[in-house]
Structures are given as structure tokens and as C-alpha cells.
Design an enzyme around this catalytic site. Structure first.
Site, PDB file in Angstrom:
ATOM      1  N   ASP A   6     -47.960  11.545 -61.231  1.00  0.00           N
ATOM      2  CA  ASP A   6     -46.661  11.347 -60.564  1.00  0.00           C
ATOM      3  C   ASP A   6     -45.990  12.513 -60.122  1.00  0.00           C
ATOM      4  O   ASP A   6     -45.684  13.237 -60.787  1.00  0.00           O
ATOM      5  CB  ASP A   6     -45.923  10.755 -61.788  1.00  0.00           C
ATOM      6  CG  ASP A   6     -44.475  10.192 -61.234  1.00  0.00           C
ATOM      7  OD1 ASP A   6     -44.418   9.778 -60.139  1.00  0.00           O
ATOM      8  OD2 ASP A   6     -43.714  10.467 -61.794  1.00  0.00           O
ATOM      9  N   VAL A   7     -46.157  12.454 -58.851  1.00  0.00           N
ATOM     10  CA  VAL A   7     -45.646  13.635 -57.941  1.00  0.00           C
ATOM     11  C   VAL A   7     -44.394  13.368 -57.277  1.00  0.00           C
ATOM     12  O   VAL A   7     -43.834  12.213 -56.693  1.00  0.00           O
ATOM     13  CB  VAL A   7     -46.504  13.960 -56.801  1.00  0.00           C
ATOM     14  CG1 VAL A   7     -45.945  15.246 -56.174  1.00  0.00           C
ATOM     15  CG2 VAL A   7     -48.015  14.208 -57.168  1.00  0.00           C
ATOM     16  N   ARG A  11     -41.337  18.298 -58.896  1.00  0.00           N
ATOM     17  CA  ARG A  11     -42.244  18.366 -60.352  1.00  0.00           C
ATOM     18  C   ARG A  11     -43.228  17.442 -60.332  1.00  0.00           C
ATOM     19  O   ARG A  11     -43.130  16.399 -59.519  1.00  0.00           O
ATOM     20  CB  ARG A  11     -41.356  18.048 -61.563  1.00  0.00           C
ATOM     21  CG  ARG A  11     -40.474  19.169 -61.795  1.00  0.00           C
ATOM     22  CD  ARG A  11     -39.943  18.961 -63.334  1.00  0.00           C
ATOM     23  NE  ARG A  11     -39.677  17.601 -63.651  1.00  0.00           N
ATOM     24  CZ  ARG A  11     -39.407  17.284 -64.802  1.00  0.00           C
ATOM     25  NH1 ARG A  11     -39.536  17.922 -66.013  1.00  0.00           N
ATOM     26  NH2 ARG A  11     -39.180  15.883 -65.253  1.00  0.00           N
ATOM     27  N   GLY A  93     -39.999   2.085 -52.914  1.00  0.00           N
ATOM     28  CA  GLY A  93     -40.739   3.367 -53.592  1.00  0.00           C
ATOM     29  C   GLY A  93     -41.885   3.108 -54.565  1.00  0.00           C
ATOM     30  O   GLY A  93     -41.963   2.133 -55.242  1.00  0.00           O
ATOM     31  N   ASP A  95     -42.628   4.650 -57.077  1.00  0.00           N
ATOM     32  CA  ASP A  95     -42.147   4.929 -58.424  1.00  0.00           C
ATOM     33  C   ASP A  95     -41.554   3.516 -59.013  1.00  0.00           C
ATOM     34  O   ASP A  95     -41.741   3.196 -60.131  1.00  0.00           O
ATOM     35  CB  ASP A  95     -41.109   6.014 -58.550  1.00  0.00           C
ATOM     36  CG  ASP A  95     -39.792   5.747 -57.465  1.00  0.00           C
ATOM     37  OD1 ASP A  95     -40.067   5.211 -56.571  1.00  0.00           O
ATOM     38  OD2 ASP A  95     -38.910   6.533 -57.683  1.00  0.00           O
ATOM     39  N   ARG A  96     -40.822   3.039 -57.944  1.00  0.00           N
ATOM     40  CA  ARG A  96     -40.084   1.407 -58.468  1.00  0.00           C
ATOM     41  C   ARG A  96     -41.464   0.578 -58.823  1.00  0.00           C
ATOM     42  O   ARG A  96     -41.432  -0.430 -59.513  1.00  0.00           O
ATOM     43  CB  ARG A  96     -39.244   0.994 -57.230  1.00  0.00           C
ATOM     44  CG  ARG A  96     -38.196   1.949 -57.127  1.00  0.00           C
ATOM     45  CD  ARG A  96     -37.123   1.611 -56.195  1.00  0.00           C
ATOM     46  NE  ARG A  96     -36.409   0.803 -56.442  1.00  0.00           N
ATOM     47  CZ  ARG A  96     -35.486  -0.161 -55.680  1.00  0.00           C
ATOM     48  NH1 ARG A  96     -35.423   0.051 -54.308  1.00  0.00           N
ATOM     49  NH2 ARG A  96     -34.932  -1.086 -56.110  1.00  0.00           N
TER      50      ARG A  96
END
Length: 243
Positions: A6-7, A11, A93, A95-96
Site C-alpha cells: 500500500d503506497v 509512506r 481511490g 484505498d477506498r
């Protein structure tokens, strides 16, 4: 073993999974991604991998990553274990997307609200019919502190701090009260909005501010700091099953 990457903008969070469970988690700066991935490959036998990135890679990084992994790059076209009913799915996104996948995998046949408290605070709602309906995006804790400092001439830039009450007796305490009480009441208010329509609601809190907010909220939620990693692993397994 599977490698989940997970970028973020600065971080990188990496998890090694074996038999569906997290074996180890690594966190490092994005500019050191190749160096750290090589170390991980020396220590673990990696068979499959997936990358979710909200940041861009250089051409050199992409070449190096492909040499190591040949990973599945998560995007809006990737097969997922839920129906995406977002009006603009291509703008959703990664991430979502991962959070929604984790929700349907870990809480099947339930209405789930996932709150990801990081740079932004995102709210993702997944129905018991495995439909991703959307949610909300608001500024995260650190962003709120920065905004108060950046858009005023005299307010100081503070770090997050626990609060015991709501009346700030000096400038610093007033900022802390405004930011932390504001975030907590926003979260409580949105949970109440969802609960009023979906009585059997499961609420999951994740993201970098999980532990801090869990202590401040004192409400019935499931705190899962690695929920995005779990969701990415779910998506990887879902796609491998189709191969």
C-alpha cells in the site's frame, strides 16, 4: 506467501500474508521502496503480490518492481468482490476500493461503514447486498491543524493531543478542542446518520489515527489498523481465483 503493498504519498505499508493471515508488516518511506522490497524478498518466499498506490512511480521504479514482483496493480478496472455503484467509479481511490473489499470479506451480509482516519478521513458505506454506495471525504486531524496555522497569521502549528473536555482555556487548548472535538463529533454525527437509516450497522475504524481516535471516541466500533492491507489481500485472492 503473498506480498501486499500500500503506497501512500510519502509512506509505504507492506504486509506479508501466509494462509490468509498477516505474518509481518513493514512501514518505510516511499523513496526507499525498491531497497526495502529487495530485503523482504530475501527473507520471504513471495508467490503473488498486489500494489495499491495513490502516488506516482518513476519509470525506473516501475521497471525495478516488475523485475521483483510482476504484481497486480489495483485500479478501477480490477475485478473486485462487490458491486461498485459509485457514480464515477474511475475516480474512486484505490484505498477506498480496498476498504470496501475488506468490508464484504470480513463482514458478509452486513451493512458496513468504514472510517479511514489518515491524511483525509474517508467514510465508505457497503450494503449487506455487497454494494458499494459511496461515502464522504473530509480533512484529517493533521490537515486541520495545518490549515489553522496556514490560513491565519498568529495561530501556532500544533501536534494532535488528547483532550479531557471541550472548553479551551488558552489558545493552544482551544485549537486542540476545536480540532479533536470537531473530528470526534463529525464521526459520531455521521455514524448516527447512517444508523438512522441502516439499523444493523457495523462500524470499522482504520487508518493512521485509529488508536488515538479509538481512545477519544469511546464508542462501539471495530478498530482495525490494517484494514486496507486485508482488503488488498482479498482483492488479490479474488483475482487469482479467476485465473
Amino acid at each position: 506467501m503473498n506480498l501486499i503493498i500500500d503506497v501512500g504519498n510519502t509512506r509505504v505499508k507492506v504486509a506479508v500474508f501466509e494462509s490468509g493471515k498477516i505474518v509481518e508488516v513493514f512501514i518505510f518511506q516511499k523513496e526507499k521502496i525498491i531497497e526495502n522490497l529487495k530485503k523482504i524478498f530475501q527473507d520471504f518466499f513471495i508467490e503473488h503480490s498486489i500494489i495499491s498506490s495513490v502516488a506516482s512511480f518513476t519509470d525506473k521504479e516501475i521497471v525495478e518492481i516488475d523485475k521483483l514482483l510482476t504484481p497486480l496493480f489495483l485500479n478501477s478496472e480490477t475485478k473486485v468482490p462487490f458491486k461498485n455503484k459509485y457514480d464515477t467509479p474511475k475516480t474512486l481511490g484505490v484505498d477506498r476500493i480496498a476498504l470496501a473489499a475488506a468490508a464484504v470479506n470480513q463482514y458478509p451480509n452486513e451493512n458496513v461503514l468504514v472510517i479511514d482516519a489518515g491524511t483525509c478521513i474517508t467514510y465508505e458505506f457497503i450494503s449487506k447486498n455487497k454494494e458499494y454506495l459511496g461515502g464522504a471525504i473530509s480533512p484529517g486531524i493533521k490537515m486541520r491543524y495545518k490549515a489553522l496555522n496556514a490560513y491565519t497569521s498568529k495561530l501556532p502549528l500544533l501536534e494532535r493531543s488528547k483532550i479531557d473536555g471541550f472548553i479551551g482555556s488558552n489558545t493552544n487548548d482551544s485549537i486542540h478542542s476545536g480540532v479533536i472535538n470537531g473530528v470526534c463529533n463529525e464521526i459520531k454525527g455521521l455514524i448516527n446518520q447512517y444508523t438512522s437509516e441502516y439499523k444493523d450497522l457495523t462500524v470499522v475504524l482504520t487508518g493512521g489515527d485509529t488508536k488515538f481516535l479509538e481512545e477519544q471516541l469511546k464508542s462501539v466500533i471495530f478498530a482495525q489498523p490494517n484494514f486496507i492491507l486485508e482488503g488488498l489481500h482479498t482483492i488479490l485472492i479474488y483475482n487469482l481465483a479467476d485465473d
